[in-house]
Design an enzyme around this catalytic site. Structure first.
Site, PDB file in Angstrom:
ATOM      1  N   GLU A  99      63.366 -45.589  35.282  1.00  0.00           N
ATOM      2  CA  GLU A  99      62.144 -44.778  35.260  1.00  0.00           C
ATOM      3  C   GLU A  99      61.401 -45.001  36.568  1.00  0.00           C
ATOM      4  O   GLU A  99      61.099 -46.132  36.934  1.00  0.00           O
ATOM      5  CB  GLU A  99      61.269 -45.211  34.087  1.00  0.00           C
ATOM      6  CG  GLU A  99      59.973 -44.423  33.974  1.00  0.00           C
ATOM      7  CD  GLU A  99      59.158 -44.849  32.761  1.00  0.00           C
ATOM      8  OE1 GLU A  99      58.724 -43.960  32.025  1.00  0.00           O
ATOM      9  OE2 GLU A  99      58.962 -46.060  32.540  1.00  0.00           O
ATOM     10  N   GLU A 125      57.329 -48.759  22.858  1.00  0.00           N
ATOM     11  CA  GLU A 125      57.288 -49.230  24.241  1.00  0.00           C
ATOM     12  C   GLU A 125      56.094 -50.155  24.474  1.00  0.00           C
ATOM     13  O   GLU A 125      54.952 -49.808  24.161  1.00  0.00           O
ATOM     14  CB  GLU A 125      57.240 -48.068  25.238  1.00  0.00           C
ATOM     15  CG  GLU A 125      57.307 -48.589  26.682  1.00  0.00           C
ATOM     16  CD  GLU A 125      57.554 -47.511  27.721  1.00  0.00           C
ATOM     17  OE1 GLU A 125      57.396 -46.314  27.404  1.00  0.00           O
ATOM     18  OE2 GLU A 125      57.904 -47.885  28.866  1.00  0.00           O
TER      19      GLU A 125
HETATM   20 MN    MN Z   1      58.483 -47.032  30.664  1.00  0.00          MN
END
Ligand code: MN
Length: 299
Positions: free
Chosen positions: A242, A148
């Protein structure tokens, strides 16, 4: 697009007790999402047997996300920390295997924290070598690892898509790819759309949200551009929403992410909106792509 739509568990619950797991998985199924992303900052504390039973009953898939910490930082110069980090990643892979997850993503390559110094060439080398070893184990369980890309306050090693692509090239494993997140991209990328396009086939996981991590479309992220870019590169992987609000989130995420405000009051409402908004954006992006190709046939 045939992307699976995912939901980060923190829209429902702060932790992963038996009750929380049951509630989060049932609510995710009820909301029409294909998978739930389970935060696994301490993978050894998940109860895979209970969780996989709940997932099977609900017909919901799962992914895991985590970040390493200072004591398990595989970009550190301290071999003890690197070994602890490798062990933690292997723990997450074995939990992931028991849950049947397709992806493990997050800040797997360094500590998830604000660093006081820039990364070192040796630190990058150690992280890459460790990731290559871990990737082999993940591949044996059919798990893809998503690196990420996060903003400068959450790591010093991978802040841009270009850095993540370079990291993946160095690791050189077919199951290690890039995980992009619009919230972080909005802070760090010079051009969000170009960054998605240049990531291209390296992209394996995608987080949506907005600039304040609340309702999609109410902040300043170019979500229309992001969805069009995903369509343009033919991205087929998961698209996971998210969002964090002080209404639900717990430690240590509250502190690391700086979640001080209520960006929403109701999980049901934010999730219903995320589904509607995401579907509409995906439909618009696909139509835009299809129609731009039709122009040639008309003339
Ligand atoms: Mn994230």
């Amino acid at each position: 697009m045939t992307n699976k739509l995912g939901l980060h568990a923190n829209v429902w619950v702060a932790g992963w007790s038996r009750d929380e797991a049951a509630r989060a998985i049932a609510k995710t199924a009820e909301s029409g999402f294909d998978l739930i992303e389970i935060p696994a900052l301490s993978p050894d504390r998940l109860d895979p047997q209970n969780t996989s039973r709940l997932l099977a009953e609900a017909g919901v898939g799962a992914t895991l996300s985590l970040g390493l910490d200072a004591a398990t930082d595989i970009s550190s110069g301290d071999p003890g920390r690197v070994a602890a980090g490798e062990a933690k990643l292997l723990d997450a892979i074995s939990v992931g295997r028991d849950l049947g997850v397709s992806h493990i993503c997050g800040i797997l390559y360094s500590a998830f924290q604000k660093y006081d110094e820039p990364p070192t060439a040796d630190g990058l080398k150690t992280s890459v070598a460790t990731m290559a070893k871990v990737a082999d184990k993940a591949a044996a369980s059919g798990i893809t690892l998503g690196m990420e890309v996060v903003n400068r306050y959450e790591t010093n090693l991978i802040n841009t898509a270009a850095q993540a692509v370079e990291y993946c090239r160095l690791v050189d494993a077919p199951n290690v790819g890039v995980h992009l997140d619009v919230y972080h991209m909005h802070i760090e990328e010079v051009d969000l759309v170009a960054a998605i396009e240049e990531t291209g086939d390296h992209l394996v996981y995608f987080h949506t949200g907005d600039s304040h991590r609340g309702y999609m479309g109410t902040g300043s992220v170019d979500l229309k551009g992001a969805f069009r870019a995903l369509a343009r590169i033919g991205y087929q992987g998961p698209i996971t929403y998210e969002s964090f609000s002080s209404r639900v989130v717990g430690q240590p995420l509250t502190g690391i992410l700086g979640i001080w405000r209520e960006t929403w009051e109701s999980g049901d409402d934010i999730v219903a909106h995320a589904m509607t908004f995401t579907r509409a954006q995906m439909k618009a992006a696909a139509e835009s792509r299809r129609r731009s190709r039709l122009v040639g046939d008309v003339g």
